[in-house]
Design a protein around this motif. Structure first.
Motif, PDB file in Angstrom:
ATOM      1  N   GLU A   1       3.129  -0.577  -5.723  1.00 51.88           N
ATOM      2  CA  GLU A   1       4.125  -1.319  -6.500  1.00 51.88           C
ATOM      3  C   GLU A   1       3.608  -2.646  -7.048  1.00 51.88           C
ATOM      4  OE1 GLU A   1       7.528  -1.733  -3.965  1.00 51.88           O
ATOM      5  OE2 GLU A   1       8.156   0.337  -4.259  1.00 51.88           O
TER       6      GLU A   1
ATOM      7  N   SER B   1       4.618   0.809  -1.470  1.00 55.06           N
ATOM      8  CA  SER B   1       5.477   1.518  -0.541  1.00 55.06           C
ATOM      9  C   SER B   1       5.168   3.012  -0.579  1.00 55.06           C
ATOM     10  CB  SER B   1       6.944   1.293  -0.913  1.00 55.06           C
ATOM     11  OG  SER B   1       7.266   2.006  -2.095  1.00 55.06           O
TER      12      SER B   1
ATOM     13  N   GLY C   1       8.063   4.912  -3.585  1.00 51.97           N
ATOM     14  CA  GLY C   1       8.383   4.446  -4.937  1.00 51.97           C
ATOM     15  C   GLY C   1       8.042   5.415  -6.044  1.00 51.97           C
ATOM     16  N   HIS C   2       6.785   5.871  -6.102  1.00 49.99           N
ATOM     17  CA  HIS C   2       6.369   6.775  -7.178  1.00 49.99           C
ATOM     18  C   HIS C   2       7.094   8.115  -7.110  1.00 49.99           C
ATOM     19  CE1 HIS C   2       3.463   4.111  -8.798  1.00 49.99           C
ATOM     20  NE2 HIS C   2       2.598   4.186  -7.794  1.00 49.99           N
TER      21      HIS C   2
ATOM     22  N   GLN D   1      11.890   1.914   0.686  1.00 48.82           N
ATOM     23  CA  GLN D   1      13.016   1.330  -0.027  1.00 48.82           C
ATOM     24  C   GLN D   1      14.333   1.813   0.574  1.00 48.82           C
ATOM     25  OE1 GLN D   1      12.144   2.934  -3.890  1.00 48.82           O
ATOM     26  NE2 GLN D   1      10.484   1.486  -4.305  1.00 48.82           N
TER      27      GLN D   1
END
Length: 301
Positions: free
Chosen positions: A144, A204, A207-208, A249
């Motif tokens: 990120e 993290s 995320g992707h 997240q």
């Protein structure tokens, strides 16, 4: 106990053509073979099912993946080195620090302090064993763009450590999509062996995957890839005796609309089952953070 690295070229009973195929596929040591699922080994090298099965049996026998009693396992856990977080309160919450051969997951909203903890661990992990460190290098996988060399420099300086040396001992890689992230982890064994890595950070983990696999029709594929990805991290931790720290997240939790926390960790059961310890970070007043253990095999919640 550290494993003595054995190169695939040292396997006298393996045909030279097989050794050559393994080398071309990026397998350098028998440890890197041992943590690879058989179907993946076959796909990358082009060897047969029978050959792959025999090879895996041989290398796992050499490494000594054996049965032990629960008492022996308990003693190993009790005597295992732990990594200090730099915070006495957080160390106590974790039973002494970050566990080796395990995945510790920090969960929280944007700005909760997940990346700050990761960068602090990059510094403390390089301290000697007798000072709560791991005495090794760090592999930092940044998905990120949150990694800050300046922050590492400041933390090291505040702890009377040499900032330049600390930065030199952090192997950094920026990942731009989930395929790249998977590729980096799949190739990580070579870096771990060459650089003597003792801490792996993924900031993290999700995320992707969340951004690229959108909608219910993509959910199954996303979770399958994520499951393989995070379990490879766990295998690396166990085989190379290092710590893995990941950040995660949060997402909205519709089932808690009236009662309970309106947020929940992203990644579903796949991440929940793979992580050894899960810690939820929440913002409080006056720049204070509240950290709660929400799942662990033995740490109290």
């Amino acid at each position: 106990m550290e494993l003595e690295q054995i190169l695939i070229t040292d396997l006298k009973e393996v045909e030279s053509t097989i050794v050559s195929k393994l080398g071309e596929a990026g397998f350098i040591s028998i440890e890197s073979i041992a943590i690879t699922p058989m179907n993946e080994l076959m796909e990358k090298t082009g060897i047969s099912n029978e050959t792959a099965a025999k090879l895996l049996h041989k290398v796992r026998d050499i490494i000594g993946l054996e049965y032990i009693t629960a008492l022996e396992f308990y003693k190993k856990k009790q005597n295992a080195q732990r990594l200090t977080t730099g915070s006495n309160n957080l160390d106590r919450l974790l039973g002494g620090g970050i566990e080796m051969r395990a995945i510790t997951e920090f969960i929280g909203e944007f700005g909760a302090g997940k990346s700050q903890i990761c960068m602090q661990l990059c510094v403390t992990s390089q301290k000697p064993l007798e000072q709560g460190g791991l005495g090794g290098k760090v592999l930092f996988i940044d998905t990120e763009g949150t990694f800050s060399p300046q922050r590492i420099h400041d933390i090291a300086e505040a702890r009377d450590l040499e900032p330049r040396k600390i930065l030199e001992n952090i192997i950094y890689v920026r990942c731009y999509n989930s395929d790249h992230q998977i590729f980096i982890v799949n190739k990580a064994a070579k870096v771990i062996e060459a650089e003597k890595i003792k801490l792996i950070v993924v900031d993290s983990i999700i995320g992707h995957f969340r951004g690229e696999y959108v909608g219910k029709e993509m959910l199954i594929k996303r979770q399958q890839l994520l499951n393989q990805h995070i379990h490879r991290l766990l295998r690396l931790a166990e085989l190379y005796n290092c710590s893995v720290v990941i950040t995660n997240q949060i997402q909205s939790n519709p089932s808690a609309f009236v009662f309970g926390d309106p947020n929940r960790p992203a990644g579903g059961n796949v991440v929940a089952h793979a992580s050894t310890h899960r810690l939820y970070i929440r913002k409080s007043k006056k720049n204070i953070r509240v950290i709660q253990v929400i799942d662990s095999p033995y740490l109290p919640e």
